[in-house]
Design an enzyme around this catalytic site. Structure first.
Site, PDB file in Angstrom:
ATOM      1  N   CYS A 198       0.993  -1.083  -0.037  1.00 10.16           N
ATOM      2  CA  CYS A 198      -0.025   0.095   0.039  1.00 10.16           C
ATOM      3  C   CYS A 198       0.872   1.252  -0.116  1.00 10.16           C
ATOM      4  CB  CYS A 198      -0.877  -0.004   1.155  1.00 10.16           C
ATOM      5  SG  CYS A 198      -2.205  -1.116   1.250  1.00 10.16           S
ATOM      6  N   ARG A 231       4.132  -0.402  -4.613  1.00  6.69           N
ATOM      7  CA  ARG A 231       3.964  -0.781  -3.122  1.00  6.69           C
ATOM      8  C   ARG A 231       2.357  -1.707  -3.292  1.00  6.69           C
ATOM      9  NH1 ARG A 231       6.795   1.918   0.452  1.00  6.69           N
ATOM     10  NH2 ARG A 231       5.251   1.559   2.094  1.00  6.69           N
ATOM     11  N   TRP A 243      -2.490  -2.991  -1.809  1.00  2.00           N
ATOM     12  CA  TRP A 243      -2.021  -4.261  -1.800  1.00  2.00           C
ATOM     13  C   TRP A 243      -2.737  -4.909  -0.643  1.00  2.00           C
ATOM     14  CZ3 TRP A 243       0.014  -8.432   1.392  1.00  2.00           C
ATOM     15  CH2 TRP A 243       0.233  -9.288   0.885  1.00  2.00           C
ATOM     16  N   ASN A 261      -1.847   2.900   5.480  1.00  2.00           N
ATOM     17  CA  ASN A 261      -0.885   1.758   5.139  1.00  2.00           C
ATOM     18  C   ASN A 261      -0.566   1.121   6.306  1.00  2.00           C
ATOM     19  OD1 ASN A 261       2.883   1.859   4.234  1.00  2.00           O
ATOM     20  ND2 ASN A 261       1.372   0.228   4.066  1.00  2.00           N
ATOM     21  N   GLY A 262      -0.665  -0.348   6.367  1.00  7.74           N
ATOM     22  CA  GLY A 262      -0.032  -1.128   7.571  1.00  7.74           C
ATOM     23  C   GLY A 262      -1.268  -2.214   7.968  1.00  7.74           C
ATOM     24  N   GLU A 295      18.150 -17.727  -6.277  1.00  9.90           N
ATOM     25  CA  GLU A 295      17.728 -16.476  -6.598  1.00  9.90           C
ATOM     26  C   GLU A 295      17.115 -16.439  -8.103  1.00  9.90           C
ATOM     27  OE1 GLU A 295      17.116 -13.672  -5.751  1.00  9.90           O
ATOM     28  OE2 GLU A 295      17.208 -12.385  -7.232  1.00  9.90           O
ATOM     29  N   LYS A 354      13.386 -15.479  -9.317  1.00 13.07           N
ATOM     30  CA  LYS A 354      13.168 -14.424 -10.307  1.00 13.07           C
ATOM     31  C   LYS A 354      12.089 -14.920 -11.255  1.00 13.07           C
ATOM     32  CE  LYS A 354      14.242 -11.559  -8.903  1.00 13.07           C
ATOM     33  NZ  LYS A 354      14.805 -11.274  -7.679  1.00 13.07           N
ATOM     34  N   GLU A 358       8.500 -15.176  -9.854  1.00 12.60           N
ATOM     35  CA  GLU A 358       8.086 -13.890  -9.566  1.00 12.60           C
ATOM     36  C   GLU A 358       7.441 -13.562 -10.720  1.00 12.60           C
ATOM     37  OE1 GLU A 358      11.481 -11.997  -7.523  1.00 12.60           O
ATOM     38  OE2 GLU A 358       9.740 -11.302  -6.082  1.00 12.60           O
ATOM     39  N   HIS A 388      19.361 -36.060  -3.354  1.00 12.28           N
ATOM     40  CA  HIS A 388      18.861 -36.720  -1.996  1.00 12.28           C
ATOM     41  C   HIS A 388      17.145 -36.681  -2.080  1.00 12.28           C
ATOM     42  CE1 HIS A 388      22.641 -37.504   0.028  1.00 12.28           C
ATOM     43  NE2 HIS A 388      23.132 -36.179  -0.566  1.00 12.28           N
ATOM     44  N   LYS A 419       6.270  -4.383  -3.906  1.00 13.08           N
ATOM     45  CA  LYS A 419       7.891  -4.270  -3.688  1.00 13.08           C
ATOM     46  C   LYS A 419       8.228  -4.182  -2.077  1.00 13.08           C
ATOM     47  CE  LYS A 419      11.832  -3.191  -5.571  1.00 13.08           C
ATOM     48  NZ  LYS A 419      12.445  -4.296  -6.103  1.00 13.08           N
TER      49      LYS A 419
HETATM   50  C1  AGP Z   1      12.694  -9.926  -4.749  1.00  9.48           C
HETATM   51  O1  AGP Z   1      12.632  -9.943  -6.114  1.00  9.48           O
HETATM   52  C2  AGP Z   1      11.221  -9.891  -4.004  1.00  9.48           C
HETATM   53  N1  AGP Z   1      10.510  -9.065  -4.565  1.00  9.48           N
HETATM   54  C3  AGP Z   1      11.289 -10.077  -2.630  1.00  9.48           C
HETATM   55  O2  AGP Z   1      11.596 -11.161  -2.253  1.00  9.48           O
HETATM   56  C4  AGP Z   1      12.227  -8.967  -1.609  1.00  9.48           C
HETATM   57  O3  AGP Z   1      13.443  -9.247  -1.973  1.00  9.48           O
HETATM   58  C5  AGP Z   1      11.903  -9.370  -0.079  1.00  9.48           C
HETATM   59  O4  AGP Z   1      10.527  -9.019   0.080  1.00  9.48           O
HETATM   60  C6  AGP Z   1      12.749  -8.445   0.608  1.00  9.48           C
HETATM   61  O5  AGP Z   1      12.591  -7.155   0.448  1.00  9.48           O
HETATM   62  P1  AGP Z   1      13.579  -6.075   0.948  1.00  9.48           P
HETATM   63  O6  AGP Z   1      14.986  -6.437   0.493  1.00  9.48           O
HETATM   64  O7  AGP Z   1      13.075  -4.769   0.585  1.00  9.48           O
HETATM   65  O8  AGP Z   1      13.560  -6.231   2.458  1.00  9.48           O
END
Ligand code: AGP
Length: 610
Positions: free
Chosen positions: A2, A27, A74, A100-101, A483, A487, A490, A506, A605
């Protein structure tokens, strides 16, 4: 999660709010809305979906006024819908509020207020706030006092902005936990979850602190503490440039941010390493004496930042010889970690606002540990609440999928480990000089990788309908495998898992069929041969091998269905190079599948809820 924005001033309020909301869309993008007091009447416009939907609504039903508030959502409580979209109003429709929160005691408050006759129309936690303020207001007839006494009753995390028809040119606000920054322009003022929403009009900023509340009008801000005492504050100049916030000719922010990595790393190298090969962290207020005494490091971080922390652990143990543990933030705070006086807790966060990581910072401080944070937003809550911070220097990262922040984090963790090893006299001058030489060559090596992006683009075409992906890597590139999988998940919504190469046999190897592409990270490092064996294991089960190898390698390419080469570099730098083709892979597969890489479904984000 948000974004909120508010404006008081002479410009078209809905235009200013729409620009701000578009900048905050990273956000959350489930719904959007704005409210103003237009000719004495409260007016609210909101719509499900992205800001564009709200913009279209405003073309049909415009609203103006001397001040206004806006929100991009969000969803946490209540599904994404027009009804649950902010702003939310009181019973008499005299005030509207964006939040927001999370209000954790919203059930209790809702029951209490319902018993007093308040009617609720949404499933959100937020709706209790305007009703609570309305109820408090009845007691005194003083809106400011009603806000002060209401916030005392709220549990959880919030920042909110509110307009009321009795004060058409004023926006009221309060903050506890979620970010809120005040921006001062020329004859106009702003509030926002993130200052990037209101530049370049806002020239100066002040970060509202937890427990503070107050109001803005076009002339400035009045700020109060929880007791109602007016607080004096000093603004600071905003240095962020608006040019950092556009796509710069790229189709998406994600692609732009991938391509920004060479120059970003050049900037980092230049600032962190001086001509004599000394490492500098000017902004970090912690003494060398303390670093000499650190006995253990606990890293807490989430998502991509957690993967960077895993690479950091290898650096810290190899170069600084400090025992290091890395935890997912949401687990760290609940496992009651053992931390003595010589433990340093490192919080890694691009946004500096991740609720789980912030909670880890609080946990560490409760155990009297020193906390050092690595953040990309130095004005963030995590930076503010840590004993010291390091600026990741990646510049604004808008794409929801983190790319450049990851390589900035790894590079900073490397420098930090080398700084610690220097303090502890653990590396020879000649070795350090050789390392510095290698580090300086990294930006150009990334450029060489990016020049071959078309190879990945072409290869991505075959994965339009692929259902599963596996990523394998060992040692420095185990985090790269995690990672790469994150990616791809996501932005392309393909199921993907990353594994340590040696662990694969394993159990997870049971997943392999000729329909499962396996991305194998096999740059030349000391465990290269082990990785070759893992690739053999997959190949003999007919898995499709997509490999990332060092230039000149002939063995793995001969075993692969597709092979991408990266320039030669020491093993400790391979995670910086090998992640670049994986970022490109995720991006181009997303495009092939018609996905929007900058705003993937269900994500935001900045994850400011636990
Ligand atoms: C990364 O592509 C993500 N969107 C997510 O995993 C992100 O890295 C995670 O939420 C941590 O965010 P930050 O680094 O702002 O704390």
């Amino acid at each position: 999660m948000c974004g909120i924005v508010a404006y008081a001033g002479p410009k078209s309020v809905h235009s200013v709010l729409l620009v701000g909301l578009t900048r905050l869309e990273y956000r959350g993008y489930d719904s959007a809305g704005i409210a103003t007091i237009d000719k004495g009447e409260l007016e609210v416009r909101k719509e499900k979906g992205k800001i564009k939907e709200l913009e279209d609504l405003l073309k049909l039903y415009p609203i103006e006024g001397p001040a206004g508030i806006g929100h991009t959502r969000w969803a946490t409580h209540g599904q994404p819908s027009k009804g649950n979209a902010h702003p939310h109003t009181d019973c008499k429709n005299r005030m509207a509020l964006v939040h927001n929160g999370i209000i954790e005691n919203h059930h209790i408050l809702r029951n209490e207020l319902t018993a007093k006759g308040h009617l609720f129309h949404t499933d959100t936690d937020t709706e209790v706030i305007p009703h609570l303020i309305e109820e408090e207001w009845k007691k005194t007839g003083d809106l400011k006092e009603a806000i002060r006494t209401s916030v005392v009753r709220l549990e959880g995390r919030y920042s909110f902005c509110l307009v009321h028809d009795e004060f058409p040119d004023t926006v009221f606000f309060a903050r506890d936990g979620s970010p809120l920054v005040f921006g001062q322009g020329a004859g106009e003022t702003f509030l926002a979850s993130d200052i990037l929403a209101v530049i370049p009009q806002a020239k100066e900023q002040f970060i509202i602190e937890n427990g503070q509340w107050g109001w803005i009008n076009k002339d400035g801000m009045h700020l109060f503490d929880a007791d109602g005492t007016e607080v004096t504050f000093e603004t600071t100049k905003i240095t962020m440039q608006v040019s950092e916030l556009d796509k710069g000719g790229y189709e998406h922010f994600m692609l732009k941010e991938i391509y920004e990595q060479p120059d970003m790393l050049r900037r980092i190298i230049e600032r962190r390493m001086d001509e004599k090969g000394k490492i500098r962290f000017d902004e970090m207020e912690m003494s060398n004496d303390f670093f000499g005494r650190v006995g253990r490091i606990l890293v807490t971080s989430a998502g991509t930042s957690w993967h960077a922390g895993m690479v950091g652990k290898i650096y810290l143990e190899r170069f600084a010889r400090v025992a290091t543990e890395v935890d997912i933030s949401s687990e760290f705070r609940y496992r009651n970690p053992i931390a003595e006086g010589d433990t340093l807790v490192m919080a890694i966060s691009q946004s500096g606002e991740t609720a789980d990581t912030l909670a880890g910072v609080h946990e560490a401080k409760a155990k009297f540990c020193r906390v050092l944070s690595l953040v990309n937003r130095t004005e963030s809550t995590i930076a503010h609440e840590s004993d010291a911070h390091i600026d990741l220097m990646a510049g604004p990262e808008i794409g929801v999928a983190s790319t450049k922040a990851y390589t900035a984090q790894i590079m900073h963790l490397l420098f930090f480990s080398l700084m610690m090893s220097g303090v502890r006299w653990l590396t020879e001058k000649e070795d350090r000089e050789e390392m510095f030489q290698e580090i300086r060559m990294i930006p150009a090596k990334i450029e060489a990788i990016l020049e071959k992006a078309d190879e990945i683009k072409e290869m991505a075409k075959q994965f339009k309908t692929t259902k599963d992906f596996v990523f394998l890597g060992r040692h420095f590139n185990h985090p790269t495998a995690l990672e790469g999988a994150l990616k791809l998940k996501e932005v392309s919504y393909i199921h993907a898992s990353g594994y340590a190469g040696g662990e694969f046999k394993h159990g997870p190897i049971a997943l392999i069929t000729d329909e499962v592409p396996v991305v194998c990270l096999a740059p030349k490092t000391e465990i290269y041969e082990k990785m070759v064996s893992n690739i053999e294991e997959v190949r003999s089960r007919k898995g499709k091998i997509l490999s990332i190898v060092t230039e000149g390698d002939e063995t793995v390419p001969a075993m692969s269905d597709f092979c991408f080469t990266i320039p030669n570099c020491p093993d400790y730098l391979t995670p910086i190079l090998s992640v670049i083709p994986l970022q490109l892979l995720a991006y181009y597969v997303a495009l092939e599948r018609g996905c929007e890489p900058d705003q993937p479904r269900n994500l935001a984000k900045s994850v400011t809820v636990e």
